[in-house]
Design a protein around this motif. Structure first.
Motif, mmCIF file in Angstrom:
data_model
loop_
_atom_site.group_PDB
_atom_site.id
_atom_site.type_symbol
_atom_site.label_atom_id
_atom_site.label_comp_id
_atom_site.label_asym_id
_atom_site.label_seq_id
_atom_site.Cartn_x
_atom_site.Cartn_y
_atom_site.Cartn_z
ATOM 1 N N LYS A 46 0.833 -1.216 0.000
ATOM 2 C CA LYS A 46 0.000 0.000 0.000
ATOM 3 C C LYS A 46 0.860 1.256 0.000
ATOM 4 N N HIS A 47 1.877 1.289 0.867
ATOM 5 C CA HIS A 47 2.757 2.461 0.962
ATOM 6 C C HIS A 47 4.001 2.170 0.121
ATOM 7 N N ASN A 48 3.999 2.638 -1.131
ATOM 8 C CA ASN A 48 5.064 2.287 -2.054
ATOM 9 C C ASN A 48 5.638 3.549 -2.676
ATOM 10 N N ASP A 49 6.859 3.924 -2.251
ATOM 11 C CA ASP A 49 7.502 5.121 -2.781
ATOM 12 C C ASP A 49 8.565 4.779 -3.827
ATOM 13 N N LEU A 50 8.683 3.507 -4.212
ATOM 14 C CA LEU A 50 9.775 3.083 -5.074
ATOM 15 C C LEU A 50 9.795 3.830 -6.401
ATOM 16 N N GLU A 51 8.640 3.983 -7.031
ATOM 17 C CA GLU A 51 8.588 4.606 -8.343
ATOM 18 C C GLU A 51 9.015 6.069 -8.312
ATOM 19 N N ASP A 52 8.815 6.730 -7.168
ATOM 20 C CA ASP A 52 9.111 8.164 -7.082
ATOM 21 C C ASP A 52 10.551 8.457 -6.690
ATOM 22 N N VAL A 53 11.241 7.467 -6.169
ATOM 23 C CA VAL A 53 12.600 7.701 -5.678
ATOM 24 C C VAL A 53 13.520 8.062 -6.844
ATOM 25 N N GLY A 54 14.226 9.170 -6.687
ATOM 26 C CA GLY A 54 15.154 9.641 -7.715
ATOM 27 C C GLY A 54 14.589 10.747 -8.567
ATOM 28 N N ARG A 55 13.275 10.731 -8.786
ATOM 29 C CA ARG A 55 12.652 11.757 -9.627
ATOM 30 C C ARG A 55 12.605 13.106 -8.925
ATOM 31 N N ASP A 56 12.531 13.083 -7.582
ATOM 32 C CA ASP A 56 12.518 14.323 -6.812
ATOM 33 C C ASP A 56 13.591 14.234 -5.735
ATOM 34 N N THR A 57 13.576 15.177 -4.822
ATOM 35 C CA THR A 57 14.650 15.235 -3.814
ATOM 36 C C THR A 57 14.179 14.846 -2.416
ATOM 37 N N TYR A 58 12.999 14.222 -2.304
ATOM 38 C CA TYR A 58 12.513 13.931 -0.957
ATOM 39 C C TYR A 58 11.869 12.560 -0.787
ATOM 40 N N HIS A 59 11.613 11.811 -1.874
ATOM 41 C CA HIS A 59 11.057 10.469 -1.695
ATOM 42 C C HIS A 59 12.183 9.471 -1.407
ATOM 43 N N HIS A 60 11.885 8.515 -0.520
ATOM 44 C CA HIS A 60 12.869 7.493 -0.156
ATOM 45 C C HIS A 60 12.175 6.144 0.026
ATOM 46 N N THR A 61 12.942 5.070 -0.205
ATOM 47 C CA THR A 61 12.419 3.746 0.157
ATOM 48 C C THR A 61 12.745 3.440 1.620
ATOM 49 N N PHE A 62 13.917 3.894 2.089
ATOM 50 C CA PHE A 62 14.251 3.757 3.510
ATOM 51 C C PHE A 62 14.316 5.137 4.154
ATOM 52 N N PHE A 63 13.738 5.243 5.342
ATOM 53 C CA PHE A 63 13.837 6.495 6.095
ATOM 54 C C PHE A 63 13.776 6.155 7.576
ATOM 55 N N GLU A 64 14.130 7.151 8.388
ATOM 56 C CA GLU A 64 14.088 6.977 9.844
ATOM 57 C C GLU A 64 12.946 7.806 10.410
ATOM 58 N N MET A 65 12.149 7.184 11.264
ATOM 59 C CA MET A 65 11.013 7.871 11.881
ATOM 60 C C MET A 65 11.294 8.075 13.370
ATOM 61 N N LEU A 66 11.479 9.348 13.740
ATOM 62 C CA LEU A 66 11.609 9.692 15.152
ATOM 63 C C LEU A 66 10.224 9.735 15.762
ATOM 64 N N GLY A 67 10.045 9.108 16.919
ATOM 65 C CA GLY A 67 8.706 9.082 17.494
ATOM 66 C C GLY A 67 8.697 8.991 19.001
ATOM 67 N N ASN A 68 7.703 9.617 19.618
ATOM 68 C CA ASN A 68 7.443 9.422 21.046
ATOM 69 C C ASN A 68 5.995 8.979 21.200
ATOM 70 N N TRP A 69 5.768 8.096 22.179
ATOM 71 C CA TRP A 69 4.448 7.497 22.357
ATOM 72 C C TRP A 69 4.020 7.586 23.813
ATOM 73 N N SER A 70 2.719 7.730 23.984
ATOM 74 C CA SER A 70 2.121 7.612 25.310
ATOM 75 C C SER A 70 1.018 6.572 25.222
ATOM 76 N N PHE A 71 1.079 5.573 26.093
ATOM 77 C CA PHE A 71 0.068 4.527 26.117
ATOM 78 C C PHE A 71 -0.755 4.695 27.392
ATOM 79 N N GLY A 72 -1.820 5.476 27.297
ATOM 80 C CA GLY A 72 -2.683 5.713 28.443
ATOM 81 C C GLY A 72 -2.058 6.608 29.488
ATOM 82 N N ASP A 73 -1.042 7.375 29.126
ATOM 83 C CA ASP A 73 -0.347 8.256 30.072
ATOM 84 C C ASP A 73 -0.721 9.707 29.755
ATOM 85 N N TYR A 74 0.186 10.481 29.172
ATOM 86 C CA TYR A 74 -0.137 11.871 28.853
ATOM 87 C C TYR A 74 -0.954 11.960 27.566
#
Length: 971
Positions: A93-121
């Motif tokens: 479903k989430h497929n960026d392969l075709e767009d990689v290289g054509r522009d300067t921001y699509h990637h097949t691999f990327f890093e996602m910084l994230g913070n989570w709260s599970f029933g806390d804040y």
């Protein structure tokens, strides 16, 4: 320690590195706000068969969001968490392969910084932390930041998220920078059902300068980009589409590291940051192309800059996936990775003019950039290098051949025509060309593929693989020699096909099998039940050769597939779709892309992935046969088997049903044999010698002499020794199939189905290798879900809707467990538990309904003491409860006839009635209900004693009047 002195917007000062930016994010939440720092999960998903790769930070936490996490698991203990997650978006479903290289921001691999709260804040703290990090730690100017919030959606019955808006305003964000957007932008959903909620996004204006860029937010402008998304999971979307509040609120945030680094390093392209520049520099050193300039579109002459971006992105993805145990292969995530590698190789060789080996030479640069954050990359560097080099070498030879095929085909094409689908299919199916590469090659020449015809070929291939040609279809007329043609071949002294080369393969050092090509001569062609010396282009026919390395369908094993080429004409591929053995002649079913003649010299190439799958499953079949006899007894006899590249099927005669414990024991015996990595010994011996082998199942006189013996762990000569009992202690069988050379290559085996065909004959279906591992992982996840439901069922539940929802969940889980590929022993255990849970839920619902009905009946009895007719409205959550209230009233007041209506929140009105037996036959419950529901534009039915129905609330008052009038007219 939290800040660096410089800011990307302060002239002359050095910018923070990507490593500093990542580390600051993790330390900020861990040290300042008490989050538990977790390592990135591998990019291979666990127990989620619908997902090729981990593509978001929240994937590993789905059991928490879905409520399926086991309460005693470590995952269930998390309250606030932070990490940097490796993500791959390619395929699915989430497929960026075709767009990689054509522009300067699509990637097949990327890093996602994230913070989570599970029933806390929740919102207040999440927004406050995000604003603090961006403006105080990262020192991003506040006037460049814009925040969006959910502006409400009448169709969902949801008002604007003013709570979130007010949080931002209290944090000092100007009202002109706090913007509402509809659900498509600011309402997040995990899927069609499940947890969901409003989100707030933080956007950054690259231009700044005091301008107001609010009008550019969410408009696709490259100047104003989203950098952080904060999702507030507070609802659950039910099967019917309605939203219910979640019992616990969660926070799930995600900020792409690449985009954040672009902002903080004052760049406009992700590829200009230090996440990519070391890799781009390494590419430049290893190729003959000019240095990377960041050009796109028409300005990028020769697509050199696009090639730099493709290679830099793809080598990162390759390194991360291989270090996490995903290798280029032939199905699922492995197939996607193979396409990524081949796309990168093509840009290296054709656009960058790089010598072979460039891609693997970039591994140290990737490790330099990412190794500190993900140590597994450093540990796996040598393995990554070897795997990339091996796959690149294999593809470069195919790439050159494919390029020549396309060039030659284009030269022969008429102007303004589509590229032939048959040639594209041959490239795709036989040389392993990803379809996107074919499209790119054609796009460069201004030609398009005949997609409709290609899709038709793909559909035909899918049908053929699913069921094979049916009797009477053209396939059979080309591969099964008729008696006259067979007699002619024999009388003309046409030699039988030498197919001994099908066993010519070796096991290399790294556990890879090498299959050698085979050179052969076309002896005769067979089409429409007659022999031919020549077959024209586009015709399907059977090709009879003097020798072959293709395995013909026999012994329960699927035939090989692959292709053949003419010697001296390397750019014409003849796809081999199936192979059959008839009277000693091996017939290769081929579609002739050009005229094919007797006497042509050809070279044969087997589809290695398909062959290896059959070898793995055939050897596993022998292991399974031995294990079944070991566990169920020597009376267990094979009754049939079928081996494909995907799975194995085994029918056997046994006494009684196979129990859960026996299935587990059978799997364990197989696992032990796999772990021992026994050598698979194979030899052809005279039939008379084979008869001496103790324990060998009855020798079928139909076997050719000499026969082929397959022995696991014991050399064939030892098995043949007089009085040897070796065959009683291991698997020894007569078999003409192709096998692994060591049992360890099976990797794993799981029985995913076992059922009785008829009394005394059972059938098992099993999978091996990665499919077996996946089945086990899915089984573990389902077991955790069942455990979670069991624990909730044990809690004291007094709400009927809550118990009904739990009952529905049990029903849905039952369907999933029945239809999903999991270990069969585990399926049976889970089905037993779920069956008991369903009974418990049904009993609890009935008990709660009776309790509710008794209360309502008591109130009505007190209100209508001893009256002959009771007509009223009562609250009832279902027609079942309403009918129970009616039954209770009539049981406690036998002479009374009762009709009750219950208006529902949906606008529907439920109706239930019962007539006293003393009023029959003049007074009928069915007629009463029909008359009443007709007033509400509804329907009803039943018997003379009890009836029920429903209608519309608009007619309820008239219905009550009609009910009384009808009763009075009958009494």
């Amino acid at each position: 320690p939290w800040r660096w002195r410089c800011s990307p917007r302060r002239g002359g000062a050095a910018c923070p590195s990507a490593g500093q930016i990542r580390a600051a994010f993790l330390r900020f939440f861990e040290e300042r706000h008490g989050h538990r720092r977790l390592p990135s999960a591998p990019v291979r998903p666990r127990g989620d068969p619908g997902l090729l790769f981990v593509n978001a930070g929240m994937n590993q936490f789905k059991p928490i969001f879905l409520g399926t996490v086991h309460p005693r698991s470590e995952l269930a203990q998390h309250r606030r968490v932070v990490n940097s997650q490796k993500c791959v978006r390619a395929g699915g479903k989430h497929n960026d392969l075709e767009d990689v290289g054509r522009d300067t921001y699509h990637h097949t691999f990327f890093e996602m910084l994230g913070n989570w709260s599970f029933g806390d804040y929740f919102k207040e703290e999440a927004c406050s932390m995000a604003w603090e990090l961006l403006t105080e730690v990262y020192e991003i100017p506040r006037d460049r930041l814009y925040v969006t919030y959910f502006g409400g959606d009448p169709s969902l019955g949801l008002s604007a998220d003013e709570e979130c808006r007010d949080v931002w305003l209290r944090l000092g964000v100007p009202a002109s920078h706090v913007l509402p957007f509809p659900s498509k932008d600011n309402f997040w959903e995990m899927g069609d059902t499940g947890p969901c909620g409003p989100c707030t996004e933080i956007h950054y204006d690259h231009v700044g300068g005091g301008r107001n860029a609010a009008a550019l937010v969410n408009q696709g402008s490259p100047d104003v980009v989203e950098i952080w998304n904060l999702v507030f999971m507070q609802y659950s979307r039910e099967v019917g589409g309605n939203l219910l509040p979640l019992p616990q609120h969660h926070v799930d945030t995600g900020m792409g590291l690449e985009r954040l680094v672009t902002v903080l390093q004052n760049k406009r392209s992700n590829y200009d940051t230090d996440l990519f520049t070391p890799i781009l520099d390494a590419i430049h050193k290893g190729c003959r192309a000019p240095r990377y300039q960041g050009l796109v579109g028409d300005a990028d002459v020769g697509r050199v800059n696009m090639a730099y971006r493709v290679v830099a992105d793809h080598v990162r993805t390759l390194c991360v996936c291989i270090s996490d145990g995903i290798y280029p292969g032939f199905s699922g995530a492995e197939l996607v990775l193979r396409r990524i590698l081949r796309r990168a190789v093509r840009f290296c060789s054709e656009v960058l003019q790089a010598p072979p080996g460039l891609l693997a030479s970039l591994v140290p640069a990737v490790v330099e950039v990412l190794g500190d954050a993900y140590p597994e990359l450093t540990r796996s560097a040598n393995q990554i290098n070897d795997i990339i080099n091996e796959n690149e070498a294999a593809f470069l030879s195919s790439l050159e051949r494919g390029r020549r095929i396309i060039e030659r085909t284009v030269q022969q094409m008429e102007p303004s025509t589509n590229f032939p689908a048959e040639v594209a299919w041959s490239l795709y199916g036989n040389l392993g060309f990803p379809l996107d590469l074919i499209d790119l090659m054609l796009e460069e020449k201004g030609i398009s593929l005949d997609s409709a015809a290609f899709n038709k070929l793909a559909l035909e291939d899918e049908k053929r693989k699913a069921g094979g040609p049916q009797a009477g279809q053209p396939g059979n007329t080309n591969t099964h020699l008729d008696v006259h043609s067979l007699a002619w071949l024999q009388s003309s002294k046409v030699p039988a096909t030498d197919d001994s080369a099908k066993y010519a393969y070796t096991l290399r050092q790294h556990g890879q099998y090498e299959f050698s090509p085979c050179q052969a001569t076309v002896l005769m062609l067979y089409r429409d039940q007659s022999l031919h010396k020549e077959v024209g282009a586009g015709q399907r026919c059977g090709v009879i050769l003097d020798r072959t390395n293709f395995y013909a369908e026999q012994g329960g094993q699927d035939s090989d597939q692959g292709y053949m080429i003419r010697l001296g004409q390397q750019d014409v591929l003849f796809p081999v779709e199936s192979v059959h053995l008839c009277g000693g002649y091996v017939i290769h079913e081929v579609t002739a892309v050009e005229t094919l003649r007797a006497g042509d010299q050809v070279q044969l190439f087997v589809d290695q992935a398909q062959r290896l799958g059959c070898m793995r499953n055939h050897t596993a079949t022998h292991l399974l046969n031995f294990a079944l006899r070991r566990v169920l007894g020597d009376s267990t006899q094979q009754r049939g088997s079928h081996v494909t590249a995907e799975q194995l099927r085994f029918d056997f005669q046994t006494k009684g049903h196979v129990t859960v414990e026996q299935l587990q024991q059978v799997e364990q015996v197989v696992q032990d044999l796999i772990q021992k990595n026994e050598v698979v010994h194979m030899a052809e011996v005279p039939l008379t010698l084979a008869r001496r082998v103790q324990g060998l199942r009855a020798v079928d006189e139909g076997y050719p002499d000499p026969v082929r013996i397959v022995s696991l762990g014991v050399p064939v000569e030892n098995v043949l020794t007089c009085d040897s009992e070796a065959a009683l202690q291991t698997s020894v069988e007569l078999c003409c199939g192709t096998h692994l050379l060591q049992t360890g290559s099976v990797e794993d085996l799981t029985i995913i189905s076992e059922r009785q065909l008829v009394k005394g004959i059972s059938r098992v279906i099993a999978v091996t290798g990665g499919r077996a591992k996946e089945a086990r992982e899915v089984g573990q996840c389902l077991a955790m879900e069942v455990d979670s439901v069991s624990l909730r069922m044990k809690q004291r539940i007094t709400s009927i809707p809550e118990m009904q929802n739990l009952s529905k969940e049990v029903g849905q889980l039952t369907k999933v467990v029945s239809s999903t590929a999991v270990p069969q022993w585990q399926r049976r255990e889970l089905q037993t538990i779920l069956k008991a849970l369903q009974r418990t839920a049904n009993t609890a619902i009935k008990k709660l309904e009776l309790q509710q009905a008794e209360k309502a009946a008591q109130i009505l009895l007190a209100k209508y003491s001893n009256q002959p007719v009771i007509i009223d409205t009562v609250p009832a959550e279902s027609l079942s409860i309403l009918m129970k209230v009616v039954n209770q009233l009539c049981d406690k007041s036998p002479g009374t006839s009762v009709l009750l209506l219950s208006p529902q929140a949906s606008g529907e009105v439920l109706c239930a009635c019962q007539v006293s037996k003393s009023c029959l036959p003049a007074f009928s419950a069915a007629d009463w209900a029909v008359a009443v529901c007709a007033q509400m534009e509804g329907k009803a039915g039943g018997s003379p004693i009890v009836a029920k129905g429903s209608g519309n609330a608009r007619g309820m008052q008239g219905a009550l009047t009609a009910a009384l009038e009808f009763a009075q007219s009958k009494l």
